[in-house]
Design an enzyme around this catalytic site. Sequence first.
Site, short mmCIF file in Angstrom:
data_model
loop_
_atom_site.label_atom_id
_atom_site.label_comp_id
_atom_site.label_asym_id
_atom_site.label_seq_id
_atom_site.Cartn_x
_atom_site.Cartn_y
_atom_site.Cartn_z
N ASP A 148 0.89 -1.10 -0.08
CA ASP A 148 0.26 -0.12 -0.12
C ASP A 148 0.88 1.42 -0.08
O ASP A 148 1.27 1.57 1.25
CB ASP A 148 -1.07 0.04 0.87
CG ASP A 148 -2.04 1.08 1.36
OD1 ASP A 148 -2.14 2.17 0.62
OD2 ASP A 148 -2.65 1.02 2.29
N ASP A 221 -10.30 4.10 -1.56
CA ASP A 221 -11.11 3.41 -0.69
C ASP A 221 -12.50 3.98 -0.80
O ASP A 221 -13.14 4.30 -0.92
CB ASP A 221 -11.54 3.79 0.40
CG ASP A 221 -8.97 3.58 1.18
OD1 ASP A 221 -8.07 3.67 0.10
OD2 ASP A 221 -9.00 3.28 2.38
C1 GAL Z 1 -5.29 2.23 2.44
C2 GAL Z 1 -5.88 1.14 2.13
C3 GAL Z 1 -7.19 0.48 2.58
C4 GAL Z 1 -6.40 -0.55 3.97
C5 GAL Z 1 -5.99 1.34 4.75
C6 GAL Z 1 -5.06 0.59 6.06
O1 GAL Z 1 -4.60 2.80 2.13
O2 GAL Z 1 -6.34 1.61 0.69
O3 GAL Z 1 -7.71 -0.41 1.92
O4 GAL Z 1 -5.84 -1.22 3.70
O5 GAL Z 1 -4.95 1.57 4.34
O6 GAL Z 1 -3.95 1.75 6.39
#
Ligand code: GAL
Length: 396
Positions: A148, A221
């Site tokens: 990520d 998201d």
């Molecule tokens: C976001 C991601 C989410 C989750 C989150 C965790 O950037 O898109 O799916 O993983 O971080 O902090």
Amino acid sequence: MRVMHGLARLLFAIELCCLPLSGQTKVAARPPMGWNSWNHFAGHVTEADVRSAADWLVSTGMRDAGYVYVNVDDTWEGKRDARGVLHTNEKFPDMKALGNYIHLKGLKFGIYSSPGAKTCAGYEGSLGHEAQDAKLYAEWGVDYLKYDLCSFQDNMKKAEAEHPDDPNAAKNLMIAAYRKMGEALKATGRPMVYSLCQYGVDQPWKWGPELGANMWRTTDDIDDSYGRMIAIGFSQAGLAKYAGPGHWNDPDMLEIGNGKMTQNEYKTHMSLWVLLAAPLLAGNDLTKMTEADKNILMNKEAIAIDQDALGRQGDRLYQSGDLDVWTKPLSGGRVAVGLFNRSWSMRDVSVDLKEIGFKNGATVRDVWKQTDLGRRSGVVTSRIPTHGVTLLVVSQ
Ligand code: GAL
């Protein structure tokens, strides 16, 4: 006792020696299916929650329906020691044992990190420790990594500022970071699904496959709201040509069962995702599934559309105001059709079978009603409630 001990050791040896060889079967030949901790538990997830999710995947029938990955998202990470080896935090006392627990249930183990110094929740990322982390995941028996972008965006901004004449400075830095982890995973010899999460920045569908990515997020998201879900789902038009066995567009995880959408809205969610050949990662509390949630998440015919052997993503056929028709080519010359009503009232939505390759009529099956509509020709119309969908499989 001695025999059991020997057997356990043999199983362990088989896992160590031979599982990597199964890499010869293509990783993510079908869109990966499983469960991820984030949408429901977010930063509160513990090892006990993940073990319980594994138990419930089995007892609810989700595993047998195809949901095999058990993915621990952000907030498992602890600190690095003097040698740079990453440790877990107190919520996850023993990752290797957790991986074994998951594997013994016939499930696969997924984990999460970031190419940046910090993850999105501010935990330790993999920057500068890619090979070391990949090796650790392999030792723990990890089968899937979600990687990520998070704080790596700061590095990208810096690159942009340092190279004002190079419009690709940030993009190239990001691609290099994703390539680095792709290579590190490969070097472990353990097959792992490599899932890029960078919110669709700079069209990852164009460069992801070349880095060994098996899937990449196409958007920011999702959340458990109809507005956000359809904004993501219907924005996927035009991306079909970039998906195929081993490499999939990922419009983010499922919210079905999290409670803030109606059953018709969750059916729309599932229908869109299967037409998109999207990875199906349930994000709900599996210990509290209603029968209605189970019927949506485990509808065998809907799942079969997602997992179809042809491996083609569907696309929009047409749109008129709040009404949408999407199709997905399936093996055996069949076609899946989604008729969507995004309006606030009951509406008729139609598809002309001639337009989707059935000039002489076809046999039509309604997936959600689990009913054969018989032999039909020309225009097929369905009366659809507000925010609802009719999902059809059409065959010769
Ligand atoms: C976001 C991601 C989410 C989750 C989150 C965790 O950037 O898109 O799916 O993983 O971080 O902090």
